[in-house]
Design an enzyme around this catalytic site. Sequence first.
Site, mmCIF file in Angstrom:
data_model
loop_
_atom_site.group_PDB
_atom_site.id
_atom_site.type_symbol
_atom_site.label_atom_id
_atom_site.label_comp_id
_atom_site.label_asym_id
_atom_site.label_seq_id
_atom_site.Cartn_x
_atom_site.Cartn_y
_atom_site.Cartn_z
ATOM 1 N N CYS A 1 30.261 49.189 33.299
ATOM 2 C CA CYS A 1 31.170 48.516 34.237
ATOM 3 C C CYS A 1 32.456 48.079 33.560
ATOM 4 C CB CYS A 1 30.505 47.277 34.834
ATOM 5 S SG CYS A 1 29.048 47.656 35.783
ATOM 6 N N ASP B 1 32.712 45.365 31.628
ATOM 7 C CA ASP B 1 32.619 43.958 31.247
ATOM 8 C C ASP B 1 31.163 43.662 30.955
ATOM 9 O OD1 ASP B 1 35.216 42.868 31.922
ATOM 10 O OD2 ASP B 1 34.659 43.093 34.020
ATOM 11 N N CYS C 1 36.692 38.090 35.842
ATOM 12 C CA CYS C 1 36.281 37.673 34.498
ATOM 13 C C CYS C 1 35.700 36.262 34.531
ATOM 14 C CB CYS C 1 37.460 37.714 33.535
ATOM 15 S SG CYS C 1 38.106 39.364 33.278
#
Lengths: 386, 277
Positions: free
Chosen positions: B35, B37, B106
């Site tokens: 992905c 992350d 994030c």
Amino acid sequence: MKPIYFDNNATTPVAPEVLDAMLPYLKEYYGNPSSMHTFGGQLHKKVEEARARVAELIGADPEEIIFTSCGTESDNTAIAGAVEVSGGKRHIITTRVEHPAVMNFAKHLSRKGYRSTFLPVDSLGRLDMKAFADALDDDTAIVSVMYANNETGVIFPVAEIGSVLRERGIIFHSDAVQAAGKILLNVKELPVDMLSLSGHKIHAPKGIGALYVRKGTRFYPYVIGGHQERGRRAGTENVASIMGLGKACELAKAHIENESAYLSALRDRLENALVKNCPDSRINGDTENRLPNTTNISFEYVEGEAILLRLDEHGICASSGSACSSGSLEPSHVLRAMGVPFTLIHGSIRFSLSRYNTEAEVDKVIELMPALIKDLRALSPFGKKI
Amino acid sequence: MWDYTNKVKEHFLNPKNAGEIENPDAVGDVGSIVCGDALKITLSIDKDTNTITDAKFQTFGCASAIASSSALTELVKGKTVDEALKITNQDIADYLGGLPKEKMHCSVLGREALEAAIANYRGEALPLELAGKLVCQCFAVTEEMIRKVAIENHLTTVEEITDYTKAGGGCGSCIPEIEKILKDIWSVKAPEETPKKPKKLTNLQKIALIQDVLEKEIRPKLQADGGDIELIDIDGNSVVVALRAMCVSCPMGGVTLKGIEDKLRELVSEELKVVEG
């Protein structure tokens, strides 16, 4: 801090000689080349001189060169024109690794009732020639295949594709924005009908491009209005930038062989050292057939944007195929088309060099990169797997 | 080029609490390398007080993912497990002086990791938003996740959902389903709006409200960037302030003043003007 600029496939610095060639046309010679008076009309001759220099770079005749505003306009013009003159043919063939200027234009036409085929490439980014042969049909209006890829530098078999298409009478366009000025190309020997060029990739300013259209190729203008460019591209000529592009092409032509050798030596020095000194790194693309100035390296277990920003701290400019640096969530369509695993795409970095780069600059990257990668891997939950 | 705050850059270049705690009391492991992350957080927790005594992270991701992880570990240290669970993704973003909207995912990843770690500490199953059925296959996002993030952050469009969770940002085939989920959420419950500004204020009320907004909304953000603001005077609709420390030399000073003015106009009165004294 003076940047260490390794992002020349994105754009290049304007050459000092180019700037000098342009300045008079931004200052005292501001006339319109279409004017009847001497003051403006004399510029017509200057524009034609520049056209001859652009033509010379690719072995064309000057009247085969149309000035445009950029590479994208050249690409759009070529495809839109070919479709317009094709007598109702509705199939466009291009590749999965094209620049958005071609790819998104083909997709745009797909939404308007045209059919687009995007040819696959192999793991080294080489075009699937069987898929190309299979895709051709009597409905094909145009084939557009880039000369060299902007992300990997991989060079496509344009001559081979062109000879097949010439036999079948299908219009062939090639986006040579990354190739022109970096490698020798001669349209006299190359069976291509149209070729796109861009100024800012070869040390001319942004906002100027050119489209080569072979004599006898059916053509329809894309920007419609005045009679400029012999009715093939309306709009008052961007005289200063045209002068700049002429100078940039002259410089490229004069030094292409020396520069190519210089750049590939510099690139190889960088590439070999990085792959040797950074574990779990690999080169993306066919190293046998590649532009001399480009290398695309994946550093596994690290994310590209993080690498770029750490390099940025040292004034080093490069680019990445990672999703995070692209402005979308999708990582590089080129590396995905090549089947590069996501783990490697996220950590891909492109260094693209120009004549203004030095060995000292390359050595600075060689010196910094291994520690930088190691440091980011230490932060990563996957770092341990090394 | 992303427009990162200095705080994000600072936490990216010199992350706090990077690494892994040996024999941790809690581990939260979310995201994946595919992905783009991934975050693993390890915690030491005092069993008697349920207080988080140490936190470390390992992150694969871009600058804002690393900075968000660093911020998260700073935020949770010293908090009890219950207090830590109250940390929202917005708190993480605020701690960093804000994140570009496309990078909000994030901060969401950070919160996810924390929840996973605490579930792990308590011996509970993963919360549904992490373990439920996937809506977005490309980035492994569940319906519960989309619901939770949408409600907490007042998200009403698919683009916002993509910015915050990445869902819908890959092949796009789940976009109709995300639209359905959003419709479902907001047809029952209108998105909460920012507190309505009062209609008519007396001068004293206005002064009190301006002080309150400066104190609660504006100062903490400036202080997070090493700056500060002082209210000097309120003259009719002119709010005279002094910017301190970092803000004075900051080339974005004009923007900061403008930002303060926008906030005051939003929460107090349209007519207010902020000037530097």
